[in-house]
Design a protein around this motif. Sequence first.
Motif, mmCIF file in Angstrom:
data_model
loop_
_atom_site.group_PDB
_atom_site.id
_atom_site.type_symbol
_atom_site.label_atom_id
_atom_site.label_comp_id
_atom_site.label_asym_id
_atom_site.label_seq_id
_atom_site.Cartn_x
_atom_site.Cartn_y
_atom_site.Cartn_z
ATOM 1 N N ILE A 15 0.865 -1.182 0.000
ATOM 2 C CA ILE A 15 0.000 0.000 0.000
ATOM 3 C C ILE A 15 0.898 1.228 0.000
ATOM 4 C CG2 ILE A 15 -1.833 1.248 1.192
ATOM 5 C CD1 ILE A 15 -2.728 -1.312 2.442
ATOM 6 N N SER A 16 0.539 2.188 -0.804
ATOM 7 C CA SER A 16 1.344 3.401 -0.870
ATOM 8 C C SER A 16 1.286 4.150 0.454
ATOM 9 C CB SER A 16 0.852 4.301 -1.999
ATOM 10 O OG SER A 16 -0.442 4.799 -1.717
ATOM 11 N N ILE A 17 2.360 4.886 0.731
ATOM 12 C CA ILE A 17 2.426 5.641 1.978
ATOM 13 C C ILE A 17 1.312 6.671 2.048
ATOM 14 C CG2 ILE A 17 3.842 7.270 3.286
ATOM 15 C CD1 ILE A 17 6.293 5.754 2.398
ATOM 16 N N SER A 18 0.963 7.267 0.921
ATOM 17 C CA SER A 18 -0.125 8.257 0.900
ATOM 18 C C SER A 18 -1.458 7.622 1.292
ATOM 19 C CB SER A 18 -0.234 8.884 -0.489
ATOM 20 O OG SER A 18 0.961 9.540 -0.843
ATOM 21 N N CYS A 19 -1.729 6.425 0.790
ATOM 22 C CA CYS A 19 -2.981 5.737 1.128
ATOM 23 C C CYS A 19 -3.014 5.333 2.598
ATOM 24 C CB CYS A 19 -3.164 4.515 0.236
ATOM 25 S SG CYS A 19 -3.508 4.904 -1.492
ATOM 26 N N LEU A 47 0.396 11.085 13.490
ATOM 27 C CA LEU A 47 1.251 12.280 13.506
ATOM 28 C C LEU A 47 2.678 11.946 13.082
ATOM 29 C CD1 LEU A 47 0.031 14.069 16.763
ATOM 30 C CD2 LEU A 47 -0.450 14.703 14.391
ATOM 31 N N VAL A 48 3.192 10.825 13.553
ATOM 32 C CA VAL A 48 4.541 10.407 13.145
ATOM 33 C C VAL A 48 4.572 10.129 11.646
ATOM 34 C CG1 VAL A 48 6.296 8.627 13.404
ATOM 35 C CG2 VAL A 48 5.124 9.511 15.422
ATOM 36 N N PHE A 49 3.567 9.439 11.163
ATOM 37 C CA PHE A 49 3.501 9.119 9.740
ATOM 38 C C PHE A 49 3.399 10.389 8.906
ATOM 39 C CE2 PHE A 49 2.792 6.506 6.142
ATOM 40 C CZ PHE A 49 3.074 5.196 6.531
ATOM 41 N N ALA A 50 2.579 11.352 9.367
ATOM 42 C CA ALA A 50 2.411 12.606 8.630
ATOM 43 C C ALA A 50 3.695 13.425 8.627
ATOM 44 C CB ALA A 50 1.275 13.416 9.237
ATOM 45 N N ALA A 51 4.412 13.428 9.748
ATOM 46 C CA ALA A 51 5.661 14.182 9.822
ATOM 47 C C ALA A 51 6.679 13.653 8.822
ATOM 48 C CB ALA A 51 6.223 14.127 11.244
ATOM 49 N N ILE A 52 6.753 12.327 8.672
ATOM 50 C CA ILE A 52 7.660 11.732 7.690
ATOM 51 C C ILE A 52 7.228 12.098 6.276
ATOM 52 C CG2 ILE A 52 8.349 9.537 6.661
ATOM 53 C CD1 ILE A 52 9.942 10.065 9.043
ATOM 54 N N HIS A 53 5.926 12.033 6.024
ATOM 55 C CA HIS A 53 5.416 12.285 4.675
ATOM 56 C C HIS A 53 5.614 13.740 4.267
ATOM 57 C CE1 HIS A 53 3.087 11.159 1.171
ATOM 58 N NE2 HIS A 53 2.330 12.237 1.327
ATOM 59 N N ILE A 54 5.516 14.653 5.221
ATOM 60 C CA ILE A 54 5.653 16.079 4.904
ATOM 61 C C ILE A 54 7.091 16.414 4.528
ATOM 62 C CG2 ILE A 54 5.579 18.389 5.910
ATOM 63 C CD1 ILE A 54 3.129 17.487 7.502
ATOM 64 N N HIS A 55 8.053 15.833 5.211
ATOM 65 C CA HIS A 55 9.459 16.120 4.922
ATOM 66 C C HIS A 55 9.844 15.489 3.581
ATOM 67 C CE1 HIS A 55 9.443 17.164 9.168
ATOM 68 N NE2 HIS A 55 10.638 17.728 9.004
ATOM 69 N N SER A 56 10.319 16.297 2.693
ATOM 70 C CA SER A 56 10.650 15.812 1.348
ATOM 71 C C SER A 56 11.820 14.830 1.354
ATOM 72 C CB SER A 56 10.988 17.000 0.432
ATOM 73 O OG SER A 56 12.080 17.753 0.970
ATOM 74 N N PHE A 58 13.252 12.638 9.737
ATOM 75 C CA PHE A 58 13.338 13.739 10.691
ATOM 76 C C PHE A 58 13.756 13.158 12.034
ATOM 77 C CE2 PHE A 58 9.342 12.008 11.848
ATOM 78 C CZ PHE A 58 9.010 12.473 13.101
ATOM 79 N N PHE A 59 14.060 14.030 12.978
ATOM 80 C CA PHE A 59 14.544 13.600 14.288
ATOM 81 C C PHE A 59 13.425 13.722 15.315
ATOM 82 C CE2 PHE A 59 18.431 14.519 12.036
ATOM 83 C CZ PHE A 59 19.296 13.525 12.474
ATOM 84 N N LEU A 60 13.213 12.620 16.049
ATOM 85 C CA LEU A 60 12.194 12.573 17.089
ATOM 86 C C LEU A 60 12.857 12.103 18.373
ATOM 87 C CD1 LEU A 60 9.176 12.742 17.931
ATOM 88 C CD2 LEU A 60 8.982 10.326 17.271
ATOM 89 N N LEU A 61 12.863 12.974 19.390
ATOM 90 C CA LEU A 61 13.505 12.662 20.678
ATOM 91 C C LEU A 61 14.956 12.240 20.492
ATOM 92 C CD1 LEU A 61 10.601 10.656 22.397
ATOM 93 C CD2 LEU A 61 11.157 13.088 22.623
ATOM 94 N N GLY A 62 15.637 12.913 19.551
ATOM 95 C CA GLY A 62 17.042 12.629 19.311
ATOM 96 C C GLY A 62 17.313 11.454 18.402
ATOM 97 N N LEU A 63 16.265 10.770 17.931
ATOM 98 C CA LEU A 63 16.423 9.612 17.058
ATOM 99 C C LEU A 63 16.005 9.975 15.635
ATOM 100 C CD1 LEU A 63 14.905 6.836 19.362
ATOM 101 C CD2 LEU A 63 17.330 7.388 19.038
ATOM 102 N N GLU A 64 16.774 9.493 14.676
ATOM 103 C CA GLU A 64 16.441 9.732 13.272
ATOM 104 C C GLU A 64 15.371 8.723 12.835
ATOM 105 O OE1 GLU A 64 18.576 10.130 8.875
ATOM 106 O OE2 GLU A 64 19.627 9.197 10.563
ATOM 107 N N VAL A 65 14.243 9.253 12.377
ATOM 108 C CA VAL A 65 13.123 8.428 11.936
ATOM 109 C C VAL A 65 12.978 8.577 10.424
ATOM 110 C CG1 VAL A 65 10.667 7.918 12.212
ATOM 111 C CG2 VAL A 65 11.985 8.789 14.147
ATOM 112 N N THR A 66 12.977 7.452 9.708
ATOM 113 C CA THR A 66 12.863 7.469 8.254
ATOM 114 C C THR A 66 11.605 6.716 7.830
ATOM 115 O OG1 THR A 66 14.078 5.400 7.909
ATOM 116 C CG2 THR A 66 15.382 7.422 8.134
#
Length: 280
Positions: free
Chosen positions: A3-7, A51-60, A64-72
Amino acid sequence: MNISISCILLGLGVKCLLNWALVFLQRNHICRSFMGVFSVSLAVVDTALTLVFAAIHIHSDGHFFLLGLEVTRYHTCLLVQIFGQVYGALQWPVVVVAGLDHLCTISLQPAAFRAKWIVRSFVTVLLWNLAALYVFMLSDFIPVLEDVSHYQIRHCWVFHTTQILQVVTLLSLTLGYATLHANLSTRLVKNPPQEDQRGTHPRRSFVCQVLRILLNTWALFLIFPAALLLLPVGIPSYLGLNVAWLCFLNSFLIAVVLCVVRPTSQLAHGLAAEVKYTTS
């Protein structure tokens, strides 16, 4: 299934809106049952995941970093798979605990609201932790991730939910049996034996009343579980547990408990009305 990330983000967003809408509509008595407390916790968990999923999707750049950890994007796909497994592991325990909660409400002496709220909250937290431990330590869950860079990943592998189909099958068999029993009872009580008039007839009438309220309230919703059994479609695991589904389960469990343990007349009518009006 892929399933696509957008869906996935769209599905999670709609699920969150539906969860909070139902929680808001039932805000006056949301914490009067275990299912209500669990519904609030599910809405909170779904919101955090979205919210975590949206934050990843927004960043091109896809991280991004969450609590000092890199989340991809790899981590978001992994989170969706993990939470899908946790939701699946919670299906049957939630049904069992909610049924016991209604049974205790009917059979035992009423306790203070604050004490019941504390117990239900504790059980809710305990179930979430036990489900997570089961997924990580006891289940045969193996993540499935694409062998590409997180810059190029566009789809996530999502497992189907199987537990919800098991619950739907049990509910369908139970409702079918109850409907058949009610129809046969209605025909038999037209000319009942002399010894059956005193006790069995009122009980059968009460069971028929509760069943009629349940079917009239959830008639349209029952089309969806029936379609799941007849059509070869799969439900993504991250959508399998939602507040709308818990609403139906709550009403169904109240109806079952009322039919098994018939309470006093005043309490019976109050709980029978709850089958109609309670959605959490």
